[in-house]
Design a protein around this motif. Structure first.
Motif, PDB file in Angstrom:
ATOM      1  N   UNK A   1       0.850  -1.185   0.000  1.00 52.20           N
ATOM      2  CA  UNK A   1       0.000   0.000   0.000  1.00 52.20           C
ATOM      3  C   UNK A   1       0.888   1.238   0.000  1.00 52.20           C
ATOM      4  N   UNK A   2       0.404   2.326  -0.558  1.00 54.68           N
ATOM      5  CA  UNK A   2       1.161   3.581  -0.574  1.00 54.68           C
ATOM      6  C   UNK A   2       0.209   4.752  -0.385  1.00 54.68           C
ATOM      7  N   UNK A   3       0.751   5.837   0.125  1.00 52.84           N
ATOM      8  CA  UNK A   3      -0.023   7.079   0.228  1.00 52.84           C
ATOM      9  C   UNK A   3       0.916   8.249   0.003  1.00 52.84           C
ATOM     10  N   UNK A   4       0.371   9.315  -0.541  1.00 51.79           N
ATOM     11  CA  UNK A   4       1.167  10.516  -0.809  1.00 51.79           C
ATOM     12  C   UNK A   4       0.945  11.505   0.320  1.00 51.79           C
ATOM     13  N   UNK A   5       2.019  11.922   0.965  1.00 51.31           N
ATOM     14  CA  UNK A   5       1.926  12.858   2.073  1.00 51.31           C
ATOM     15  C   UNK A   5       2.118  14.297   1.601  1.00 51.31           C
ATOM     16  N   UNK A   6       3.101  14.527   0.742  1.00 51.78           N
ATOM     17  CA  UNK A   6       3.420  15.868   0.260  1.00 51.78           C
ATOM     18  C   UNK A   6       3.703  15.827  -1.236  1.00 51.78           C
ATOM     19  N   UNK A   7       3.302  16.862  -1.919  1.00 49.28           N
ATOM     20  CA  UNK A   7       3.681  17.048  -3.315  1.00 49.28           C
ATOM     21  C   UNK A   7       4.061  18.516  -3.459  1.00 49.28           C
ATOM     22  N   UNK A   8       5.331  18.812  -3.326  1.00 45.29           N
ATOM     23  CA  UNK A   8       5.837  20.180  -3.372  1.00 45.29           C
ATOM     24  C   UNK A   8       6.384  20.433  -4.775  1.00 45.29           C
ATOM     25  N   UNK A   9       5.785  21.368  -5.481  1.00 50.20           N
ATOM     26  CA  UNK A   9       6.210  21.679  -6.844  1.00 50.20           C
ATOM     27  C   UNK A   9       7.453  22.548  -6.841  1.00 50.20           C
ATOM     28  N   UNK A  10       8.164  22.562  -7.961  1.00 49.97           N
ATOM     29  CA  UNK A  10       9.320  23.450  -8.097  1.00 49.97           C
ATOM     30  C   UNK A  10       8.821  24.880  -8.282  1.00 49.97           C
ATOM     31  N   UNK A  11       9.687  25.840  -8.072  1.00 44.25           N
ATOM     32  CA  UNK A  11       9.308  27.232  -8.298  1.00 44.25           C
ATOM     33  C   UNK A  11       9.319  27.519  -9.810  1.00 44.25           C
ATOM     34  N   UNK A  12       8.800  28.677 -10.198  1.00 42.87           N
ATOM     35  CA  UNK A  12       8.688  29.018 -11.622  1.00 42.87           C
ATOM     36  C   UNK A  12      10.035  29.025 -12.339  1.00 42.87           C
ATOM     37  N   UNK A  13      11.086  29.450 -11.659  1.00 44.60           N
ATOM     38  CA  UNK A  13      12.404  29.563 -12.279  1.00 44.60           C
ATOM     39  C   UNK A  13      13.220  28.273 -12.202  1.00 44.60           C
ATOM     40  N   UNK A  14      12.687  27.255 -11.554  1.00 43.12           N
ATOM     41  CA  UNK A  14      13.380  25.974 -11.399  1.00 43.12           C
ATOM     42  C   UNK A  14      14.666  26.100 -10.573  1.00 43.12           C
ATOM     43  N   UNK A  15      14.695  27.046  -9.634  1.00 50.36           N
ATOM     44  CA  UNK A  15      15.874  27.217  -8.776  1.00 50.36           C
ATOM     45  C   UNK A  15      15.826  26.275  -7.573  1.00 50.36           C
ATOM     46  N   UNK A  16      14.613  25.913  -7.141  1.00 52.16           N
ATOM     47  CA  UNK A  16      14.444  25.071  -5.961  1.00 52.16           C
ATOM     48  C   UNK A  16      13.792  23.767  -6.365  1.00 52.16           C
ATOM     49  N   UNK A  17      14.311  22.637  -5.906  1.00 56.56           N
ATOM     50  CA  UNK A  17      13.758  21.353  -6.323  1.00 56.56           C
ATOM     51  C   UNK A  17      12.403  21.084  -5.685  1.00 56.56           C
ATOM     52  N   UNK A  18      11.547  20.452  -6.430  1.00 52.87           N
ATOM     53  CA  UNK A  18      10.286  19.979  -5.887  1.00 52.87           C
ATOM     54  C   UNK A  18      10.458  18.543  -5.439  1.00 52.87           C
ATOM     55  N   UNK A  19       9.495  18.015  -4.730  1.00 57.70           N
ATOM     56  CA  UNK A  19       9.598  16.616  -4.299  1.00 57.70           C
ATOM     57  C   UNK A  19       8.226  16.069  -3.963  1.00 57.70           C
ATOM     58  N   UNK A  20       8.147  14.779  -3.975  1.00 60.01           N
ATOM     59  CA  UNK A  20       6.957  14.068  -3.542  1.00 60.01           C
ATOM     60  C   UNK A  20       7.401  13.169  -2.413  1.00 60.01           C
ATOM     61  N   UNK A  21       6.685  13.207  -1.295  1.00 57.46           N
ATOM     62  CA  UNK A  21       7.019  12.373  -0.151  1.00 57.46           C
ATOM     63  C   UNK A  21       5.790  11.573   0.225  1.00 57.46           C
ATOM     64  N   UNK A  22       5.993  10.416   0.768  1.00 55.93           N
ATOM     65  CA  UNK A  22       4.855   9.598   1.151  1.00 55.93           C
ATOM     66  C   UNK A  22       5.256   8.445   2.021  1.00 55.93           C
ATOM     67  N   UNK A  23       4.415   7.429   2.020  1.00 53.29           N
ATOM     68  CA  UNK A  23       4.632   6.264   2.857  1.00 53.29           C
ATOM     69  C   UNK A  23       4.290   5.041   2.032  1.00 53.29           C
ATOM     70  N   UNK A  24       5.208   4.086   1.988  1.00 44.61           N
ATOM     71  CA  UNK A  24       4.949   2.835   1.262  1.00 44.61           C
ATOM     72  C   UNK A  24       4.953   1.703   2.248  1.00 44.61           C
TER      73      UNK A  24
END
Length: 140
Positions: A117-140
């Motif tokens: 089973x899995x669930x998504x806890x966070x989905x943080x998008x990158x900024x418009x300029x792509x200076x900061x990385x986005x990420x997806x975090x969860x629990x598997x």
């Protein structure tokens, strides 16, 4: 003058040897003990939710001393916007929805069809300029 000179040489002492007693166990019993049997106490016994016998943490002393926010969001500094923003910073297990993971390959008749089973806890998008990385975090 400037050449290094060896002042002395040290030798390590030999590693002490400790004699061990031989065990008298039948081979069949030894092989059986090596295999790990799945028990009802295993983490994902109830379909993805960890089975825990540990009592919940008593936070009454902390609540007397500190302000504890029970929600999932809080005011945090956002580097891309250079401002304080309200954002989800905690993901509580009871508020998440779990989905079965797909069966990734065909299995033999003797193999189990059980999937994780899995669930998504966070989905943080990158900024418009792509200076900061986005990420997806969860629990598997």
């Amino acid at each position: 003058g400037d050449m290094p000179v060896v002042a002395g040489v040290m030798h390590a002492l030999p590693t002490p040897y400790k004699e061990r007693k031989a065990r008298d166990r039948p081979e069949k019993a030894a092989k059986k003990d090596k295999k790990r049997r799945r028990t009802s106490d295993d983490d994902d016994s109830d379909g993805g939710q960890p089975a825990s016998k540990v009592p919940p943490f008593d936070d009454s002393k902390l609540r007397k001393r500190y302000h504890i926010h029970d929600g999932e969001s809080g005011s945090i500094w956002s580097e891309p916007t250079a401002d304080v923003t309200e954002s989800k910073v905690v993901s509580r297990m009871e508020n998440r929805s779990f989905s079965k993971l797909p069966l990734s390959s065909t299995r033999k008749k003797t193999e189990s069809k059980v999937v994780g089973f899995a669930s998504q806890a966070f989905h943080i998008l990158t900024d418009e300029n792509d200076h900061f990385p986005g990420y997806i975090a969860g629990n598997v």
